[in-house]
Write a protein that holds these residues in place. Structure first.
Motif, PDB file in Angstrom:
ATOM      1  N   ASP A  35       0.827  -1.212   0.000  1.00  0.00           N
ATOM      2  CA  ASP A  35       0.000   0.000   0.000  1.00  0.00           C
ATOM      3  C   ASP A  35       0.861   1.262   0.000  1.00  0.00           C
ATOM      4  OD1 ASP A  35      -2.331  -1.410  -0.065  1.00  0.00           O
ATOM      5  OD2 ASP A  35      -2.690  -1.314   2.089  1.00  0.00           O
ATOM      6  N   TYR A  36       2.055   1.173   0.581  1.00  0.00           N
ATOM      7  CA  TYR A  36       2.940   2.340   0.623  1.00  0.00           C
ATOM      8  C   TYR A  36       3.552   2.639  -0.743  1.00  0.00           C
ATOM      9  CZ  TYR A  36       2.453   2.197   5.637  1.00  0.00           C
ATOM     10  OH  TYR A  36       1.931   2.208   6.901  1.00  0.00           O
ATOM     11  N   LEU A  37       3.419   1.697  -1.691  1.00  0.00           N
ATOM     12  CA  LEU A  37       3.946   1.916  -3.030  1.00  0.00           C
ATOM     13  C   LEU A  37       2.941   2.633  -3.924  1.00  0.00           C
ATOM     14  CD1 LEU A  37       5.629  -1.570  -3.512  1.00  0.00           C
ATOM     15  CD2 LEU A  37       6.755   0.593  -2.960  1.00  0.00           C
ATOM     16  N   TYR A  38       1.790   2.984  -3.377  1.00  0.00           N
ATOM     17  CA  TYR A  38       0.775   3.704  -4.139  1.00  0.00           C
ATOM     18  C   TYR A  38       0.750   5.174  -3.707  1.00  0.00           C
ATOM     19  CZ  TYR A  38      -0.656  -0.666  -6.231  1.00  0.00           C
ATOM     20  OH  TYR A  38      -0.670  -1.838  -6.948  1.00  0.00           O
ATOM     21  N   ALA A  39      -0.300   5.612  -3.044  1.00  0.00           N
ATOM     22  CA  ALA A  39      -0.466   7.046  -2.741  1.00  0.00           C
ATOM     23  C   ALA A  39       0.736   7.668  -2.026  1.00  0.00           C
ATOM     24  CB  ALA A  39      -1.748   7.272  -1.952  1.00  0.00           C
ATOM     25  N   PRO A  40       1.305   7.047  -0.973  1.00  0.00           N
ATOM     26  CA  PRO A  40       2.445   7.716  -0.322  1.00  0.00           C
ATOM     27  C   PRO A  40       3.606   7.989  -1.275  1.00  0.00           C
ATOM     28  CG  PRO A  40       1.584   5.993   1.099  1.00  0.00           C
ATOM     29  CD  PRO A  40       0.885   5.848  -0.224  1.00  0.00           C
ATOM     30  N   CYS A  41       3.947   7.006  -2.114  1.00  0.00           N
ATOM     31  CA  CYS A  41       5.029   7.229  -3.082  1.00  0.00           C
ATOM     32  C   CYS A  41       4.609   8.243  -4.149  1.00  0.00           C
ATOM     33  CB  CYS A  41       5.430   5.913  -3.748  1.00  0.00           C
ATOM     34  SG  CYS A  41       6.514   4.907  -2.721  1.00  0.00           S
ATOM     35  N   ASP A  42       3.334   8.184  -4.536  1.00  0.00           N
ATOM     36  CA  ASP A  42       2.842   9.140  -5.535  1.00  0.00           C
ATOM     37  C   ASP A  42       2.961  10.570  -5.031  1.00  0.00           C
ATOM     38  OD1 ASP A  42       2.293   7.079  -7.231  1.00  0.00           O
ATOM     39  OD2 ASP A  42       0.144   7.045  -6.858  1.00  0.00           O
ATOM     40  N   TYR A  43       2.630  10.789  -3.756  1.00  0.00           N
ATOM     41  CA  TYR A  43       2.754  12.137  -3.191  1.00  0.00           C
ATOM     42  C   TYR A  43       4.205  12.620  -3.258  1.00  0.00           C
ATOM     43  CZ  TYR A  43      -1.971  11.756  -1.244  1.00  0.00           C
ATOM     44  OH  TYR A  43      -3.320  11.622  -1.089  1.00  0.00           O
ATOM     45  N   ILE A  44       5.142  11.725  -2.978  1.00  0.00           N
ATOM     46  CA  ILE A  44       6.563  12.094  -3.030  1.00  0.00           C
ATOM     47  C   ILE A  44       6.967  12.460  -4.455  1.00  0.00           C
ATOM     48  CG2 ILE A  44       8.909  11.193  -2.769  1.00  0.00           C
ATOM     49  CD1 ILE A  44       7.776   9.461  -0.447  1.00  0.00           C
ATOM     50  N   LEU A  45       6.547  11.627  -5.429  1.00  0.00           N
ATOM     51  CA  LEU A  45       6.893  11.892  -6.824  1.00  0.00           C
ATOM     52  C   LEU A  45       6.257  13.188  -7.326  1.00  0.00           C
ATOM     53  CD1 LEU A  45       6.594   8.286  -8.309  1.00  0.00           C
ATOM     54  CD2 LEU A  45       8.697   9.576  -7.891  1.00  0.00           C
ATOM     55  N   ILE A  46       4.996  13.412  -6.949  1.00  0.00           N
ATOM     56  CA  ILE A  46       4.320  14.648  -7.368  1.00  0.00           C
ATOM     57  C   ILE A  46       5.041  15.861  -6.796  1.00  0.00           C
ATOM     58  CG2 ILE A  46       2.195  15.998  -7.175  1.00  0.00           C
ATOM     59  CD1 ILE A  46       0.684  13.300  -7.077  1.00  0.00           C
ATOM     60  N   ASN A  47       5.364  15.804  -5.500  1.00  0.00           N
ATOM     61  CA  ASN A  47       6.052  16.932  -4.874  1.00  0.00           C
ATOM     62  C   ASN A  47       7.410  17.180  -5.516  1.00  0.00           C
ATOM     63  OD1 ASN A  47       6.409  18.991  -2.873  1.00  0.00           O
ATOM     64  ND2 ASN A  47       7.739  17.585  -1.757  1.00  0.00           N
ATOM     65  N   LEU A  48       8.096  16.103  -5.879  1.00  0.00           N
ATOM     66  CA  LEU A  48       9.434  16.209  -6.447  1.00  0.00           C
ATOM     67  C   LEU A  48       9.421  16.758  -7.870  1.00  0.00           C
ATOM     68  CD1 LEU A  48      12.381  15.533  -5.702  1.00  0.00           C
ATOM     69  CD2 LEU A  48      12.030  13.296  -6.762  1.00  0.00           C
ATOM     70  N   PHE A  49       8.474  16.299  -8.686  1.00  0.00           N
ATOM     71  CA  PHE A  49       8.498  16.626 -10.118  1.00  0.00           C
ATOM     72  C   PHE A  49       7.425  17.622 -10.565  1.00  0.00           C
ATOM     73  CE2 PHE A  49      10.339  12.239 -10.090  1.00  0.00           C
ATOM     74  CZ  PHE A  49      11.639  12.626 -10.375  1.00  0.00           C
ATOM     75  N   VAL A  50       6.333  17.744  -9.808  1.00  0.00           N
ATOM     76  CA  VAL A  50       5.248  18.638 -10.208  1.00  0.00           C
ATOM     77  C   VAL A  50       5.154  19.837  -9.278  1.00  0.00           C
ATOM     78  CG1 VAL A  50       2.773  18.820 -10.685  1.00  0.00           C
ATOM     79  CG2 VAL A  50       3.977  16.685 -11.199  1.00  0.00           C
ATOM     80  N   GLY A  51       5.280  19.598  -7.970  1.00  0.00           N
ATOM     81  CA  GLY A  51       5.216  20.677  -6.992  1.00  0.00           C
ATOM     82  C   GLY A  51       4.057  20.507  -6.029  1.00  0.00           C
TER      83      GLY A  51
END
Length: 199
Positions: A35-51
């Motif tokens: 489950d941690y490979l879904y939304a939690p990781c997505d939030y990190i990727l979004i913050n890193l690459f999108v803002g």
């Protein structure tokens, strides 16, 4: 307990059953970590690459996703115990029926609820957040498709657990979770798809 026609002592029975239960539970726990490979990781990727603005757009949609998945969690819990009983009694046809009708029922329920949410989303966001959240409304259909497809597979996961097939269950969720992280990274970082790439 009786094994090979011999009455086993409670201690020897515990010695046989304990490790099996521990192994089963460990695999289920390991699978839940996916489950941690879904939304939690997505939030990190979004913050890193999108803002952070991307995170603010994504979060309400994922909250709706989580809420809709509660609709099928009760059905999945019931089917888990029923499929375990049917499997232990050797009623494989009944297990198949649970899978088919449970999956179809979940998909129909989620599709109906997702349709209502999509139609009412401007009102929902206005009442909930005081803002119509136009960017969130733009990605919401993709999130809702994911909710319907992913949520309708919950019955299959419950049946696998009910039948004691924990290894395929664990393998499937870990492969899917790792693929989610890898593909999200590729779609956002290299194909510049932004939030749509994450979803």
């Amino acid at each position: 307990a009786i094994g090979e026609g011999t009455l086993l002592s409670p201690a020897s029975h515990q010695a046989q059953v304990g490790p099996a239960l521990l192994g089963f539970g460990s695999l289920v726990l390991f699978a839940q970590l996916a489950d941690y490979l879904y939304a939690p990781c997505d939030y990190i990727l979004i913050n890193l690459f999108v803002g952070w603005d991307g995170v603010a757009t994504y979060t309400p949609a994922m909250t709706i996703d989580s809420g809709l998945l509660l609709l099928v969690s009760g059905l999945s819990s019931v089917i888990l115990s029923r499929s375990a009983i049917a499997h232990s009694a050797g009623h494989i046809e009944r297990v198949k029926r649970y899978y088919i009708f449970g999956t179809l029922g979940s998909a129909f329920l989620l599709a109906f609820a997702a349709g209502v949410v999509w139609i009412c989303s401007p009102i929902i966001f206005k009442l909930w957040l005081g803002d119509p959240m136009k960017p969130t409304q733009a990605i919401l259909p993709l999130v809702l498709i994911h909710t319907v497809v992913g949520g309708s597979s919950a019955v299959g996961r419950s049946i696998l657990l009910g039948m004691g097939k924990v290894k395929p269950f664990t393998l499937a969720v870990l492969i899917a979770g790792l693929a989610n992280v890898l593909l999200s990274y590729i779609f956002v970082r290299h194909l510049n798809l932004g939030l749509r790439g994450i979803i």
